[in-house]
Every structure is written in C-alpha cells, then in structure tokens.
Design a protein around this motif. Structure first.
Motif, mmCIF file in Angstrom:
data_model
loop_
_atom_site.group_PDB
_atom_site.id
_atom_site.type_symbol
_atom_site.label_atom_id
_atom_site.label_comp_id
_atom_site.label_asym_id
_atom_site.label_seq_id
_atom_site.Cartn_x
_atom_site.Cartn_y
_atom_site.Cartn_z
ATOM 1 N N UNK A 73 -4.602 0.348 1.950
ATOM 2 C CA UNK A 73 -4.305 0.880 3.155
ATOM 3 C C UNK A 73 -4.408 2.193 3.395
ATOM 4 N N UNK A 74 -4.332 3.128 2.212
ATOM 5 C CA UNK A 74 -4.986 4.648 2.129
ATOM 6 C C UNK A 74 -5.486 4.654 1.046
ATOM 7 N N UNK A 75 -6.606 5.671 1.269
ATOM 8 C CA UNK A 75 -7.314 6.116 0.102
ATOM 9 C C UNK A 75 -7.292 7.418 -0.169
ATOM 10 N N UNK A 76 -7.036 7.756 -1.424
ATOM 11 C CA UNK A 76 -6.890 9.059 -2.117
ATOM 12 C C UNK A 76 -8.123 9.489 -2.912
ATOM 13 N N UNK A 77 -8.828 10.391 -2.517
ATOM 14 C CA UNK A 77 -9.828 10.732 -3.332
ATOM 15 C C UNK A 77 -9.464 11.966 -4.427
ATOM 16 N N UNK A 78 -9.797 11.728 -5.475
ATOM 17 C CA UNK A 78 -9.549 12.876 -6.799
ATOM 18 C C UNK A 78 -10.695 13.443 -7.233
ATOM 19 N N UNK A 79 -10.733 14.810 -7.457
ATOM 20 C CA UNK A 79 -11.957 15.275 -7.975
ATOM 21 C C UNK A 79 -11.228 16.332 -9.052
ATOM 22 N N UNK A 80 -11.584 16.412 -10.192
ATOM 23 C CA UNK A 80 -11.192 17.565 -11.089
ATOM 24 C C UNK A 80 -9.552 17.703 -11.073
ATOM 25 N N UNK A 81 -9.067 16.696 -11.093
ATOM 26 C CA UNK A 81 -7.452 16.901 -11.219
ATOM 27 C C UNK A 81 -6.714 17.256 -9.834
ATOM 28 N N UNK A 82 -7.629 17.462 -8.875
ATOM 29 C CA UNK A 82 -7.124 17.772 -7.434
ATOM 30 C C UNK A 82 -7.345 16.682 -6.514
ATOM 31 N N UNK A 83 -6.557 16.738 -5.491
ATOM 32 C CA UNK A 83 -6.858 15.669 -4.423
ATOM 33 C C UNK A 83 -7.817 16.046 -3.557
ATOM 34 N N UNK A 84 -8.957 15.543 -3.141
ATOM 35 C CA UNK A 84 -9.950 16.118 -2.248
ATOM 36 C C UNK A 84 -9.567 15.807 -0.711
ATOM 37 N N UNK A 85 -9.537 14.471 -0.702
ATOM 38 C CA UNK A 85 -9.142 14.000 0.613
ATOM 39 C C UNK A 85 -8.046 12.740 0.501
ATOM 40 N N UNK A 86 -7.609 12.420 1.648
ATOM 41 C CA UNK A 86 -6.524 11.345 1.670
ATOM 42 C C UNK A 86 -6.400 11.023 2.971
ATOM 43 N N UNK A 87 -6.776 9.634 3.466
ATOM 44 C CA UNK A 87 -6.711 9.211 4.782
ATOM 45 C C UNK A 87 -6.329 7.682 4.810
ATOM 46 N N UNK A 88 -5.861 7.063 5.770
ATOM 47 C CA UNK A 88 -6.017 5.766 6.094
ATOM 48 C C UNK A 88 -7.253 5.146 5.763
ATOM 49 N N UNK A 89 -7.271 3.950 5.491
ATOM 50 C CA UNK A 89 -8.793 3.364 4.759
ATOM 51 C C UNK A 89 -9.718 3.422 6.035
ATOM 52 N N UNK A 90 -9.210 2.925 7.233
ATOM 53 C CA UNK A 90 -10.090 2.776 8.256
ATOM 54 C C UNK A 90 -10.903 4.133 8.719
ATOM 55 N N UNK A 91 -9.899 5.135 8.909
ATOM 56 C CA UNK A 91 -10.384 6.571 9.301
ATOM 57 C C UNK A 91 -11.234 7.175 8.071
ATOM 58 N N UNK A 92 -10.896 6.696 6.841
ATOM 59 C CA UNK A 92 -11.735 7.183 5.681
ATOM 60 C C UNK A 92 -12.923 6.760 5.802
ATOM 61 N N UNK A 93 -13.289 5.570 6.154
ATOM 62 C CA UNK A 93 -14.681 5.102 6.098
ATOM 63 C C UNK A 93 -15.285 5.378 7.298
ATOM 64 N N UNK A 94 -14.796 5.414 8.406
ATOM 65 C CA UNK A 94 -15.464 5.981 9.645
ATOM 66 C C UNK A 94 -15.716 7.505 9.681
ATOM 67 N N UNK A 95 -14.777 8.036 9.575
ATOM 68 C CA UNK A 95 -15.134 9.731 9.572
ATOM 69 C C UNK A 95 -14.616 10.460 8.360
ATOM 70 N N UNK A 96 -15.174 10.268 7.462
ATOM 71 C CA UNK A 96 -14.659 11.182 6.166
ATOM 72 C C UNK A 96 -15.204 12.585 6.521
ATOM 73 N N UNK A 97 -14.301 13.617 5.935
ATOM 74 C CA UNK A 97 -14.402 14.916 6.163
ATOM 75 C C UNK A 97 -14.993 15.828 5.195
ATOM 76 N N UNK A 98 -14.517 15.392 3.887
ATOM 77 C CA UNK A 98 -14.864 16.275 2.725
ATOM 78 C C UNK A 98 -16.275 15.889 2.436
ATOM 79 N N UNK A 99 -17.050 17.083 1.992
ATOM 80 C CA UNK A 99 -18.274 16.787 1.632
ATOM 81 C C UNK A 99 -18.510 15.876 0.277
ATOM 82 N N UNK A 100 -17.503 15.962 -0.375
ATOM 83 C CA UNK A 100 -17.581 15.104 -1.590
ATOM 84 C C UNK A 100 -17.365 13.831 -1.280
#
Lengths: 296, 324
Positions: free
Chosen positions: B223-250
């Motif tokens: 329902x929500x996705x949390x992206x981690x990179x090197x021990x920190x969270x890069x981006x966190x968003x509800x799944x739909x928004x996450x796949x439609x408009x990802x913001x972080x370059x990673x």
C-alpha cells in the motif's frame, strides 16, 4: 477415525523406510558389517558366558596344576595358563569386564560432556562459557592414562574405580565436540526463529540444538568404544581394574608376559582378543558414520 | 487508509556495527536515522539494494539486533530493546518470516513439531486441541494434513515457506515482518506465496512490513513503498503515486531499470535514467548526499549538504536537495 489410523500407518511405514535406507548406507561397506557381526558375537558370548565357555569354572579361582601350561589343542582350544585354566573360557568371561568398561564409561561421559558442551556453546561469549571451557581445557591437558593411574593408585583398584578414572579424562572430548557444534548451530536461522517465538533457553538448547548434534555424538561413541576398552585393558595390564581371580584381558596379557616366548599362548591370545574387539568397534563406528551421514 | 491506527512507528532509528581495524574502530552505518510507520491492515514495502539496510531494519524491529539509537514504538509501546528483554506477549503479537525456509525450519523436526512450538510456548493449545489447531493452520496455507509428520527436507521450497508462514500465523499476530519471503524460491511458486500472503492479510487483518529488493513486486502487494539507500530513506509514498510520479533521482533510476517486455509497459515508465555505478560501502559514506556518486542530477551543493526529508504531496516524502 480413519485419518488417524492412516497417519499412524504412515508413521510405521516411514520408520520401516528409514531403517531400510539406513541399513543400505551401513552395509555398503562390507567391513562394517563384519564389525557388526563380530560385536554381536562378542556381546552374546559375554552375556551367555556360562553356556558358551567350555570350562565356566575356570573363570574363577580354579587351580589344576596337572593341566598347567598346555599348548592349544583339542581339549583346550587356546591352551591353558600356569594354573591350568582354559584360556578361551577366561577370554570369554573377560569380555564382560571389557564391555562393562566401554559401555559404563560412555554412559557416564557422553551426557556430562554433551550438556557442558551445549551450554558453553550456546552461551558463547558469556562468563559461563569461559568457566566451562577453561575447566574442560584443564582436564584435557591431563594425559588420560597417567591420570587414570593416579586415580587408581589413590583409590582401591576396582573395575568401577578404573572406569571413573577413564571418565575423568574422557568427558572433555565430548564437551569440545559438542561445544564446537553448538556454538555454530546457535547462529542458525531456526535457532533465531525459536528465540523470537519466545522459546526458553533450556528448550532451545535441548529441543533445537541437541537433535542436530546427535549424529556426530553417536558416531564418536561407536568409535570411542574400542579406545575405551583398550584404555581399560592398558589399566588392567598394570594391575588396575578387575582383580584376580576375575579374568581381565590386560591382566591375562601381563601374567603371560613372564612366560614368553615358551608359553606364548598365555598372553598372545588375550592380546589378539583385545585387538579384535577394538578393531570390530572401529569398523562398526565407520559404518555408523556412513549411515548417519546426510549424503544420499 | 490514512485514518487507520498506526501500529508500528520507527523514529530516528540508527544501527551502527563496530568493526575493528588495527587499533581504530570504524562503524558500519547500516541504518543511519530513519523514520517511518506502519498502519493497521497495510503493507509497507521496504525496498533497497543489498547493503541499503533494509534487512537490518527488520531485525531491529523484531529484536534480533539491539538499536544504537532511536525508538521503535509498537502499538504505542517502546520496544527498542533486544528480543531477550521483550515480554512474551509482544513476541506473540509480532512475527517474522525469513528469507530462506531451508534454514529457518529445524531439519530435525517434523512439520507438526515446528508449528507446535509457538502454540506450546504461548499456551494457545493443549492436548487433543493441539493437533486440530495445527491441521487448521496447515489448511490455511493450503497444505494437506498428510504433511504433519514430514520433515522439511522432504517437501518443496515453496511448501517449506508455507510452513514458515503457518508457524508465524500460529500465535495470531497482528503484525508480520516478511524478510524477502520469495527471493529464495522459484518464480513459479513466488506468485503462489504472494497471493497466499495477500489472502491471509485480509483473513486475519494483518499488517505487513515487506522487505524486498524486487520493486515490481511492490506494485501489486504494497500500500506504501519506502525506498532505502545506504541506511537512509530516499523516498516514501503510497504505491500508486510512487509508480506514477517518482520524485527522487534514485527512485527514477530504479524504476527505469525494471526490465519490461512490451512497448506499452515501456511508456508507463518514467523518463529514462541510466543506472550507473554501485552502492558505496556503508563504512565510507560519501559526504553530503550519500547518493551523489551515482546521481545524474547532482549539483555542487549535493557534495556538501545532506538533504532533509521534505513532503511533496499527501503521504509523499522525498529526501533530496532538488526539493529543498
């Protein structure tokens, strides 16, 4: 309750299946089957010594100088000793002491060593581990035979005391073996999982870790049997252990040694008997190792 | 969804592992200050490459690791301590399914004994009830009763994972951590396990923290996705928004590197960003934004300033200097 019966039947079936597989693995090496047969014969003859031995009375304080030092022949298959006692009969009775020694030592040593090894291995990094393993190391540093000699010298030389002496120097090997396994098994994911579920330490040690150590422990027991008997024979050779007139293999060898080489049969045949029993247990141990190995 | 009760809340969680090199002590910063929450009935997908700290996060929450700093709240109670200090009731309410069922099930125990353990420890069934309950649990993961007396090695990998799930379900938990539950399995059984997990979630009203490196899997599960990179969270968003408009370059890089077959699928993907480089070692985290070694849009300030978390939409957070 048909499902019950069905599942019970499958349990029985599974045991039969497992036994078949185990026997296949064991019997692949013909020598281990030879070992097993010899061991069974020795155990049977020791248990039924009164029936099997040609002269049961010769196992005790029996003297017949008329038949002393007879070479092997039809009446006395392996000859007679200086008191005129049948050597074959005495060897058969001596098997009793040897087997009691082997089984008795292992029955005492294995549980002690295993429990100490399990606790120390599971508590690795704690004070308890340090204490237990340093004690183990101290006992490990004592040469077994010399320690046994010292114990027997202080206490009365009986079979039980020589067993205790061997035990004191033997348990550290099991503690070490199990410690090694337990300290690596405690990092297994299933042990972690049991901890997270909330299983107590006691149950983790005995329910999760112990069953995974049993195969190597059992293998070592089988291989050790011969060595314990050999150690027992060494002790009785220097006069510790079972006292005359009760026959002991080591005592018989040392008694006959004085009459070598003229009356060679008095000490050579008991020596061969020791060799056969040790060799047979080693062969059996190898077979058990094959049987319990995980490879298909 | 968002009005649901928060079941797990992680605040400023840090986990450093010391490593001794000569007389110096260095720290592996496996987790370096993360905040997220899991709400009731929801599945939070914690996604990252190997070395991003996602599994460490799971192990901190379940109590296999003690935390360096920060708090973990479970149903409002502070649980940031090792599992040995946690109350039994907490262990009942929170369960974990490990990655490899080949190592998480004791090879010397039958399936019966494996599932019996949590029931026994927590006193949830006794005597004749025990067998019925175990059979019932096996049924809920669609395994037949005849498996009761089998050993883990006698059944397939997927079935083993089903047993692990049944064991986790045995205590009726409300929260379950799934640590890459499908990544050691064949593709053919992965789908089965996933469908089973979704079914069980509805049936038992479970909340999941789903650890994975498989981003495409999250589209259907989380329902929500949390992206981690090197021990920190890069981006966190509800799944739909996450796949439609990802913001972080990673995130954009990750999404554009998902392999696709058809043209339509290709068009669904965000603008192409070529994946470059590999994740740096968590011992030597680069100064500034930790992603600056691979970021195609890195500005000079990214090499000096570590970005902070910014809200860019409802429930949508990004940690990047481009949005500061």
């Amino acid at each position: 309750m048909t499902t019950r019966e069905a599942s019970d039947y499958s349990v029985v079936n599974r045991y039969v299946e497992n036994a078949k597989k185990a026997w296949y693995k064991f019997s692949r090496n013909k020598m281990s089957v030879v070992g097993l047969v010899v061991i069974v014969l020795i155990i049977l003859s020791a248990v039924f010594a009164r029936i099997v031995a040609p002269y049961p009375k010769h196992a005790g304080a029996f003297v017949n100088y008329a038949e002393a030092n007879l070479p092997p022949g039809w009446h006395h298959l392996l000859g007679t000793d200086v008191f005129g006692r049948d050597i074959l009969s005495r060897i058969i009775f001596a098997f009793r002491g040897a087997l009691i020694m082997g089984v008795g030592v292992l029955v005492m040593v294995v549980p002690i060593g295993t429990v100490i090894g399990l606790i120390a291995g599971y508590m690795k990094g704690s004070l308890i581990e340090t204490i237990l393993m340093r004690i183990t190391d101290i006992f490990l540093a004592l040469p077994p035979l010399i320690l046994a000699l010292a114990v027997c010298a202080v206490m009365r030389p009986t079979l039980f005391n020589s067993m205790m002496a061997v035990c004191i120097s033997w348990w550290p090997w099991y503690a070490r073996l199990v410690y090694g396994m337990a300290s690596s098994l405690r990092n297994e994911v299933y042990v972690r999982a049991a901890e997270l579920i909330g299983e107590s330490r006691f149950h983790i040690i005995f329910r999760e870790i112990l069953p995974n150590c049993l195969a190597p422990i059992f293998t070592k027991m089988m291989l050790d049997m011969g060595w314990v008997i050999l150690t027992g024979a060494s002790l009785s050779f220097v006069g510790l252990g079972e006292q005359p007139p009760t026959p002991a293999l080591g005592t018989m060898v040392s008694d006959g040694a004085k009459y070598l080489p003229d009356y060679w049969w008095i000490s050579i045949f008991p020596a061969i008997a020791i060799m056969i029993i040790v060799l047979a247990f080693n062969l059996l141990g190898d077979g058990v190792k094959d049987m319990l190995s995980t490879e298909e | 969804m968002s009005e649901n009760r928060i079941i797990l809340e992680v605040k400023g969680l840090k986990k450093y592992f010391p490593i001794h090199k000569g007389d110096k002590t260095l720290f592996v910063k496996a987790i370096d200050g993360i905040d997220f929450e899991v709400r009731e009935g929801e599945t939070v997908g914690l996604v990252g490459e190997s070395g991003s700290g996602k599994s460490t996060t799971a192990y901190c929450v379940i109590g296999m690791y003690s935390v360096t700093s920060g708090t973990i709240l479970f149903k409002g109670k502070d649980i940031s301590c090792a599992s040995s200090q946690r109350p039994l009731e907490l262990k009942r309410d929170m369960q974990i399914v490990f990655q490899d069922p080949g190592t998480s099930l004791n090879p010397q125990h039958t399936i019966y004994k494996i599932i019996e353990l949590p029931l026994k420890v927590h006193g949830l069934a006794k005597g004749r009830e025990m067998r019925e309950r175990i059979v019932q649990l096996l049924e809920s993961v669609e395994l037949p009763e005849s498996y009761l007396y089998k050993y883990p090695r006698m059944i397939g990998g997927g079935e083993r994972q089903m047993v692990a799930i049944a064991r986790a379900l045995a205590t009726n938990p409300s929260f379950m951590i799934l640590d890459e539950p499908t990544s050691s399995l064949d593709v053919s059984v992965q789908a089965k396990i996933i469908n089973m997990l979704i079914k069980l979630q509805k049936e038992f009203n479970l909340s999941y923290l789903f650890i994975t490196h498989d981003l495409s899997l999250m589209r259907n599960v989380a329902t929500r996705v949390v992206i981690m990179y090197l021990g920190k969270i890069a981006e966190m968003a509800p799944t739909e928004i996450f796949f439609q408009s990802p913001q972080h370059p990673y995130t954009q890089m990750l999404l554009s590197s998902i392999p696709v077959v058809t043209k339509e699928e290709e068009e669904l993907k965000p603008k192409k960003i070529k994946s470059q480089g590999e994740i740096p070692s968590p011992v030597n985290v680069p100064p500034g934004c930790s992603f600056n070694t691979r970021c195609p849009l890195a500005k000079p300030e990214c090499f000096e300033k570590d970005p902070v978390m910014v809200q860019v939409g409802p429930d949508h957070f990004v940690r990047c200097n481009l949005f500061a």
